[in-house]
Write a protein that holds these residues in place. Sequence first.
Motif, PDB file in Angstrom:
ATOM      1  N   GLY A 224       0.788  -1.229   0.000  1.00 50.86           N
ATOM      2  CA  GLY A 224       0.000   0.000   0.000  1.00 50.86           C
ATOM      3  C   GLY A 224       0.816   1.274   0.000  1.00 50.86           C
ATOM      4  O   GLY A 224       0.253   2.369   0.115  1.00 50.86           O
ATOM      5  N   GLY A 225       2.141   1.161  -0.125  1.00 47.60           N
ATOM      6  CA  GLY A 225       2.988   2.354  -0.125  1.00 47.60           C
ATOM      7  C   GLY A 225       2.804   3.171  -1.395  1.00 47.60           C
ATOM      8  O   GLY A 225       2.882   2.639  -2.506  1.00 47.60           O
ATOM      9  N   MET A 226       2.574   4.462  -1.257  1.00 46.59           N
ATOM     10  CA  MET A 226       2.296   5.307  -2.409  1.00 46.59           C
ATOM     11  C   MET A 226       3.523   5.444  -3.320  1.00 46.59           C
ATOM     12  O   MET A 226       3.385   5.522  -4.539  1.00 46.59           O
ATOM     13  CB  MET A 226       1.825   6.679  -1.965  1.00 46.59           C
ATOM     14  CG  MET A 226       0.397   6.692  -1.426  1.00 46.59           C
ATOM     15  SD  MET A 226      -0.812   6.056  -2.629  1.00 46.59           S
ATOM     16  CE  MET A 226      -0.590   7.194  -3.987  1.00 46.59           C
ATOM     17  N   ARG A 227       4.710   5.493  -2.735  1.00 45.59           N
ATOM     18  CA  ARG A 227       5.906   5.581  -3.584  1.00 45.59           C
ATOM     19  C   ARG A 227       5.994   4.366  -4.498  1.00 45.59           C
ATOM     20  O   ARG A 227       6.230   4.493  -5.704  1.00 45.59           O
ATOM     21  CB  ARG A 227       7.174   5.683  -2.743  1.00 45.59           C
ATOM     22  CG  ARG A 227       8.449   5.588  -3.589  1.00 45.59           C
ATOM     23  CD  ARG A 227       9.717   5.485  -2.748  1.00 45.59           C
ATOM     24  NE  ARG A 227      10.839   5.047  -3.571  1.00 45.59           N
ATOM     25  CZ  ARG A 227      11.614   5.859  -4.282  1.00 45.59           C
ATOM     26  NH1 ARG A 227      11.388   7.153  -4.280  1.00 45.59           N
ATOM     27  NH2 ARG A 227      12.612   5.370  -4.995  1.00 45.59           N
ATOM     28  N   GLY A 228       5.788   3.189  -3.938  1.00 44.89           N
ATOM     29  CA  GLY A 228       5.860   1.968  -4.725  1.00 44.89           C
ATOM     30  C   GLY A 228       4.792   1.909  -5.802  1.00 44.89           C
ATOM     31  O   GLY A 228       5.050   1.457  -6.923  1.00 44.89           O
ATOM     32  N   ILE A 229       3.594   2.374  -5.459  1.00 41.78           N
ATOM     33  CA  ILE A 229       2.506   2.371  -6.441  1.00 41.78           C
ATOM     34  C   ILE A 229       2.816   3.336  -7.586  1.00 41.78           C
ATOM     35  O   ILE A 229       2.593   3.020  -8.759  1.00 41.78           O
ATOM     36  CB  ILE A 229       1.168   2.713  -5.755  1.00 41.78           C
ATOM     37  CG1 ILE A 229       0.764   1.582  -4.795  1.00 41.78           C
ATOM     38  CG2 ILE A 229       0.072   2.948  -6.795  1.00 41.78           C
ATOM     39  CD1 ILE A 229      -0.446   1.889  -3.951  1.00 41.78           C
ATOM     40  N   ARG A 230       3.324   4.516  -7.251  1.00 38.65           N
ATOM     41  CA  ARG A 230       3.662   5.484  -8.297  1.00 38.65           C
ATOM     42  C   ARG A 230       4.743   4.920  -9.225  1.00 38.65           C
ATOM     43  O   ARG A 230       4.679   5.082 -10.444  1.00 38.65           O
ATOM     44  CB  ARG A 230       4.146   6.793  -7.670  1.00 38.65           C
ATOM     45  CG  ARG A 230       3.066   7.604  -6.974  1.00 38.65           C
ATOM     46  CD  ARG A 230       3.576   9.013  -6.660  1.00 38.65           C
ATOM     47  NE  ARG A 230       2.663   9.722  -5.762  1.00 38.65           N
ATOM     48  CZ  ARG A 230       2.798   9.786  -4.448  1.00 38.65           C
ATOM     49  NH1 ARG A 230       3.829   9.168  -3.864  1.00 38.65           N
ATOM     50  NH2 ARG A 230       1.935  10.444  -3.705  1.00 38.65           N
ATOM     51  N   THR A 231       5.754   4.280  -8.651  1.00 40.70           N
ATOM     52  CA  THR A 231       6.823   3.702  -9.468  1.00 40.70           C
ATOM     53  C   THR A 231       6.281   2.612 -10.380  1.00 40.70           C
ATOM     54  O   THR A 231       6.642   2.532 -11.561  1.00 40.70           O
ATOM     55  CB  THR A 231       7.937   3.129  -8.569  1.00 40.70           C
ATOM     56  OG1 THR A 231       8.462   4.165  -7.743  1.00 40.70           O
ATOM     57  CG2 THR A 231       9.057   2.530  -9.405  1.00 40.70           C
ATOM     58  N   THR A 232       5.412   1.793  -9.849  1.00 40.53           N
ATOM     59  CA  THR A 232       4.826   0.707 -10.642  1.00 40.53           C
ATOM     60  C   THR A 232       4.052   1.251 -11.834  1.00 40.53           C
ATOM     61  O   THR A 232       4.019   0.630 -12.909  1.00 40.53           O
ATOM     62  CB  THR A 232       3.904  -0.157  -9.756  1.00 40.53           C
ATOM     63  OG1 THR A 232       4.688  -0.733  -8.699  1.00 40.53           O
ATOM     64  CG2 THR A 232       3.234  -1.252 -10.556  1.00 40.53           C
ATOM     65  N   PHE A 233       3.449   2.418 -11.678  1.00 38.99           N
ATOM     66  CA  PHE A 233       2.622   2.993 -12.743  1.00 38.99           C
ATOM     67  C   PHE A 233       3.405   3.933 -13.684  1.00 38.99           C
ATOM     68  O   PHE A 233       2.800   4.705 -14.418  1.00 38.99           O
ATOM     69  CB  PHE A 233       1.447   3.769 -12.135  1.00 38.99           C
ATOM     70  CG  PHE A 233       0.333   2.900 -11.657  1.00 38.99           C
ATOM     71  CD1 PHE A 233      -0.175   1.887 -12.450  1.00 38.99           C
ATOM     72  CD2 PHE A 233      -0.225   3.095 -10.395  1.00 38.99           C
ATOM     73  CE1 PHE A 233      -1.218   1.086 -12.012  1.00 38.99           C
ATOM     74  CE2 PHE A 233      -1.279   2.305  -9.952  1.00 38.99           C
ATOM     75  CZ  PHE A 233      -1.773   1.290 -10.759  1.00 38.99           C
ATOM     76  N   VAL A 234       4.745   3.837 -13.696  1.00 39.12           N
ATOM     77  CA  VAL A 234       5.528   4.750 -14.526  1.00 39.12           C
ATOM     78  C   VAL A 234       5.216   4.584 -16.009  1.00 39.12           C
ATOM     79  O   VAL A 234       5.142   5.561 -16.766  1.00 39.12           O
ATOM     80  CB  VAL A 234       7.045   4.564 -14.257  1.00 39.12           C
ATOM     81  CG1 VAL A 234       7.523   3.171 -14.640  1.00 39.12           C
ATOM     82  CG2 VAL A 234       7.846   5.633 -15.000  1.00 39.12           C
TER      83      VAL A 234
END
Length: 441
Positions: A224-234
């Motif tokens: 649920g980490g937002m940094r990880g989610i943003r990176t995944t959606f690059v």
Amino acid sequence: MHQMIPKVQHRARLGWIGHNSLQITKTSWHRLVKQYEYLDSKGERPVAKLKRKRSTGRASSSISTTRATSNNPRLKAKRKRPISAGIPLDPTHKADLDSLRGRGAQATCFFNNKGGVGKTTLVANLGAEFALNFGARVLVVDADPQCNLTQYVLGGEESLEIYESPDPQSVFSVIRPLSLGKGYSTSLPVRKSENFGFDIIVGDPRLAIQEDLLANDWRDAKGGGMRGIRTTFVFSDLVGKAKDLGYDLVFFDMGPSLGAINRSILLAMDYFVVPMSIDIFSSWAIKNIGTAVTTWQKELRTGISLAEDPAEIPHSYQSKALRFLGYVTQQHRERNVEDAIERSEELDEGRKRRIVQAYQDISAAFPQQIADSLGAFFDADSIEPDLGTVKHMGSIAPKSQSQHTPMISVRGAGRFVQSRKEAREIYRDIAVKFIRNLTLS
């Protein structure tokens, strides 16, 4: 004589000396050096000393592109050569593509968890068919760190010009700002492939360096980490910018791994196509793809549900429903496998029959394996997943690579005339089926 010197020197820099029977003796090499000194004394700089610069252009959309160009006059001369349009387009096929434009850019990756199945060749030539003959605006992304697609469609000279730069504008430029904590890139580093007719975001060996970033942030995303989610959606952000710029089709060429880079790409796509060869390893690859993508999608949904502020994630990213568009088989020999085995004098008749039967069994089993492993990603009642077969057409493939031209536009006489005709028929058939499945998905 003076005009030939830069070409010889340039090929020497690329390590091509000896290719095509080109031999440079010690004496002739000294002559070349003297000619270079003569040219330099007249103010005509040799290729080895040229300083190349890149210019930029502005797109009409609010999303900008960085469009690289070349000042090399020999490259410009090559781009002026006419490109054949190929087979006349049926108006109904053009109408099918036009009907899709209301959806925005359709993003498709060409992926198989097995190498040597013709992914890069298929992406380049199908992209060219749509760009040159259908009039589609096509963006192709070389997301394989080996950069084979870039070298194929741009050529050795232009590729060298790109990678001589200490920081080439490439697919790496899309991810780099995110890894520095600066958010998503504000522009797309687009370059035009004149011969193939489409725009390309060139590959970059440095992309492999970002594998660890995407892998580490994936663990954060699942929690649920937002940094990880943003990176995944690059790559979802890249596709979104491509849609804003008005592209009709976005194609991704990928390596054969099931690693972090390809995971992020697959989770960003609308569709995926599986290039494959008729062998047992492609059967296993189909199973791997289905299992891996299903697991990734489940883990990502869990991560988004655990996120502190899911509203920060664009709805279009969250609502992605990856769908299977079809498969393309690759035939590697001039004649089929059965004929090759029949001609072999080293096998007894019983063994020949067993090998032929095994090959036929693998081929016949593919439709059911597709249904079993990828059935959750397509509606078998709506689409026909078999998009066609790219047969072996002799030497037109290496000719296409050496000319950095699609097979449908290869220049040559004799046997190349028939091979070019076959290539036009093959890629037109795949393109028509591709659009048909898009409209029905």
